[in-house]
Design an enzyme around this catalytic site. Structure first.
Site, PDB file in Angstrom:
ATOM      1  N   ASP A   1      65.411  93.020  -4.171  1.00 14.60           N
ATOM      2  CA  ASP A   1      66.437  93.702  -3.381  1.00 14.60           C
ATOM      3  C   ASP A   1      67.008  94.866  -4.176  1.00 14.60           C
ATOM      4  OD1 ASP A   1      68.565  94.383  -1.732  1.00 14.60           O
ATOM      5  OD2 ASP A   1      69.549  92.425  -1.846  1.00 14.60           O
TER       6      ASP A   1
ATOM      7  N   MET B   1      77.419  87.969  -1.975  1.00 15.62           N
ATOM      8  CA  MET B   1      77.890  88.586  -3.220  1.00 15.62           C
ATOM      9  C   MET B   1      79.398  88.391  -3.254  1.00 15.62           C
ATOM     10  SD  MET B   1      75.436  91.915  -2.890  1.00 15.62           S
ATOM     11  CE  MET B   1      75.184  91.612  -1.148  1.00 15.62           C
TER      12      MET B   1
ATOM     13  N   MET C   1      67.655  91.108  -8.179  1.00 17.45           N
ATOM     14  CA  MET C   1      68.331  92.365  -7.852  1.00 17.45           C
ATOM     15  C   MET C   1      67.720  93.479  -8.696  1.00 17.45           C
ATOM     16  SD  MET C   1      70.452  91.796  -5.454  1.00 17.45           S
ATOM     17  CE  MET C   1      70.995  93.513  -5.384  1.00 17.45           C
TER      18      MET C   1
ATOM     19  N   ASP D   1      74.055  91.431   3.937  1.00 14.21           N
ATOM     20  CA  ASP D   1      74.736  91.588   2.650  1.00 14.21           C
ATOM     21  C   ASP D   1      76.226  91.346   2.818  1.00 14.21           C
ATOM     22  OD1 ASP D   1      72.682  92.269   0.730  1.00 14.21           O
ATOM     23  OD2 ASP D   1      72.365  94.069   1.954  1.00 14.21           O
TER      24      ASP D   1
ATOM     25  N   MET E   1      79.800  91.082   0.987  1.00 13.50           N
ATOM     26  CA  MET E   1      80.470  91.550  -0.232  1.00 13.50           C
ATOM     27  C   MET E   1      81.979  91.366  -0.096  1.00 13.50           C
ATOM     28  SD  MET E   1      78.390  95.056  -0.923  1.00 13.50           S
ATOM     29  CE  MET E   1      76.600  95.138  -0.697  1.00 13.50           C
TER      30      MET E   1
ATOM     31  N   HIS F   1      68.191  90.705   6.704  1.00 17.27           N
ATOM     32  CA  HIS F   1      68.942  90.510   5.453  1.00 17.27           C
ATOM     33  C   HIS F   1      70.383  90.964   5.660  1.00 17.27           C
ATOM     34  CE1 HIS F   1      69.176  90.119   1.034  1.00 17.27           C
ATOM     35  NE2 HIS F   1      69.949  91.194   1.077  1.00 17.27           N
TER      36      HIS F   1
ATOM     37  N   HIS G   1      72.842  87.036   2.024  1.00 14.19           N
ATOM     38  CA  HIS G   1      72.982  87.282   0.596  1.00 14.19           C
ATOM     39  C   HIS G   1      74.474  87.373   0.281  1.00 14.19           C
ATOM     40  CE1 HIS G   1      72.132  90.452  -2.837  1.00 14.19           C
ATOM     41  NE2 HIS G   1      72.629  89.312  -3.305  1.00 14.19           N
TER      42      HIS G   1
ATOM     43  N   SER H   1      67.764  95.280   5.299  1.00 15.26           N
ATOM     44  CA  SER H   1      69.183  94.992   5.075  1.00 15.26           C
ATOM     45  C   SER H   1      70.018  95.778   6.075  1.00 15.26           C
ATOM     46  CB  SER H   1      69.586  95.401   3.659  1.00 15.26           C
ATOM     47  OG  SER H   1      71.006  95.476   3.599  1.00 15.26           O
TER      48      SER H   1
HETATM   49  C1  DX5 Z   1      72.894  95.786  -2.555  1.00 14.29           C
HETATM   50  C2  DX5 Z   1      72.355  94.961  -1.415  1.00 14.29           C
HETATM   51  C3  DX5 Z   1      71.063  95.433  -0.884  1.00 14.29           C
HETATM   52  C4  DX5 Z   1      71.084  96.830  -0.333  1.00 14.29           C
HETATM   53  C5  DX5 Z   1      69.719  97.417  -0.498  1.00 14.29           C
HETATM   54  O1  DX5 Z   1      73.970  95.139  -3.132  1.00 14.29           O
HETATM   55  O2  DX5 Z   1      72.196  93.606  -1.809  1.00 14.29           O
HETATM   56  O3  DX5 Z   1      70.531  94.521   0.067  1.00 14.29           O
HETATM   57  O4  DX5 Z   1      71.444  96.884   1.016  1.00 14.29           O
HETATM   58  O5  DX5 Z   1      69.772  98.750  -0.102  1.00 14.29           O
HETATM   59  P1  DX5 Z   1      68.630  99.783  -0.516  1.00 14.29           P
HETATM   60  O6  DX5 Z   1      67.348  99.238  -0.015  1.00 14.29           O
HETATM   61  O7  DX5 Z   1      69.059 101.039   0.165  1.00 14.29           O
HETATM   62  O8  DX5 Z   1      68.642  99.868  -2.029  1.00 14.29           O
HETATM   63 ZN    ZN Z   2      71.082  92.132  -0.459  1.00 16.45          ZN
END
Ligand code: DX5
Ligand code: ZN
Length: 241
Positions: A190, A83, A152, A50, A52, A48, A81, A23
């Site tokens: 994840d 969110m 998750m 993320d 948000m 990956h 991903h 990620s």
């Molecule tokens: C959290 C993200 C993850 C995050 C994982 O909301 O979706 O992808 O980056 O990070 P680690 O591996 O550090 O838990």
């Molecule tokens: Zn993620």
């Protein structure tokens, strides 16, 4: 394991290769293109991303313009991903930006089936993610349409959190639901994935492992050993070693 158990396991999609999906949330945002290239060369299978929105989750990250800017830096699968809520209005922009897989959250809107069909209509792979409190049964009527299920194992919003062990049971349930479809649907996990928890999730049936902090810790020199350690953990989990 008996020979017949071994052969029945190897006949299922659970024996798809392990893929590691670093990620970029844990990368250096001031040098994101270089970071994507470095993690690609270090052995990442998926990149990956993320996304948000400060609304569905309590953090803000990046949008489609950044995904588009990063696209030339790696030919690996861009595993995006989302969110965000609402999600449907933004799906086309992420596809145009170069996403190969678009994952939406089951909890992010009232019309999951519609969101899934929208992603599919745009010609990319579709995933659905479940938060830690969401039961696996919410996928029962969309599962055959999916390319990926994302469990998750932390509450979404931040990297660096601790793995929530209750999600192992959900991974096992989803593994058997996916196998029952007979389709090659990725089962991705994840949050809080380290070499140690990689073994647990792989043993439970996951085949794509997202890792932020465990992949990007220690600077670029450490990325390849970090990915090797995650893969070795997952292999240990699969073989029971
Ligand atoms: C959290 C993200 C993850 C995050 C994982 O909301 O979706 O992808 O980056 O990070 P680690 O591996 O550090 O838990
Ligand atoms: Zn993620």
């Amino acid at each position: 394991m008996t020979a017949s158990a071994a052969s029945s396991r190897s006949a299922t999609p659970s024996q798809a290769p392990i893929r590691i999906a670093p990620s970029i949330l844990s990368a250096d945002f001031a040098r994101l293109g270089d970071e994507v290239a470095a993690i690609d060369q270090a052995g990442a299978d998926y990149i990956h991303v993320d996304v948000m929105d400060g609304h569905y989750v309590p953090n803000l990250t990046i949008g489609p313009m950044v995904v588009k800017a990063l696209r030339p830096w790696s030919k690996k699968v861009f595993d995006v991903h989302l969110m965000i809520a609402p999600v449907d209005p933004y799906i086309p922009a992420f596809v145009e930006a170069g996403a190969d897989i678009v994952t939406v959250h089951a909890e992010a809107g009232p019309h999951l089936h519609r969101s899934v069909q929208l992603v599919k209509s745009l010609g990319v792979k579709v995933g659905v993610s479940l938060n830690p409190s969401t039961p696996p049964e919410v996928l029962d009527y969309v599962l055959p349409d999916l390319d990926l299920v994302l469990v998750m194992s932390v509450n979404p919003g931040f990297g660096g959190q601790s793995f929530i062990p209750s999600q192992l049971d959900k991974i096992r349930i989803l593994r058997s639901k996916i196998d029952a479809t007979g389709r090659a649907i990725d089962l991705e996990v994840d949050g809080g994935v380290t070499p140690e928890t990689a073994a647990l999730v792989a043993a439970a049936g996951a085949d794509v492992l997202v890792a932020g902090s465990a992949a990007f810790k220690g600077g670029a020199e450490a990325y390849a050993p970090n990915i090797r350690a995650l893969r070795a953990g997952a292999d240990r989990g699969r073989t029971g070693g």
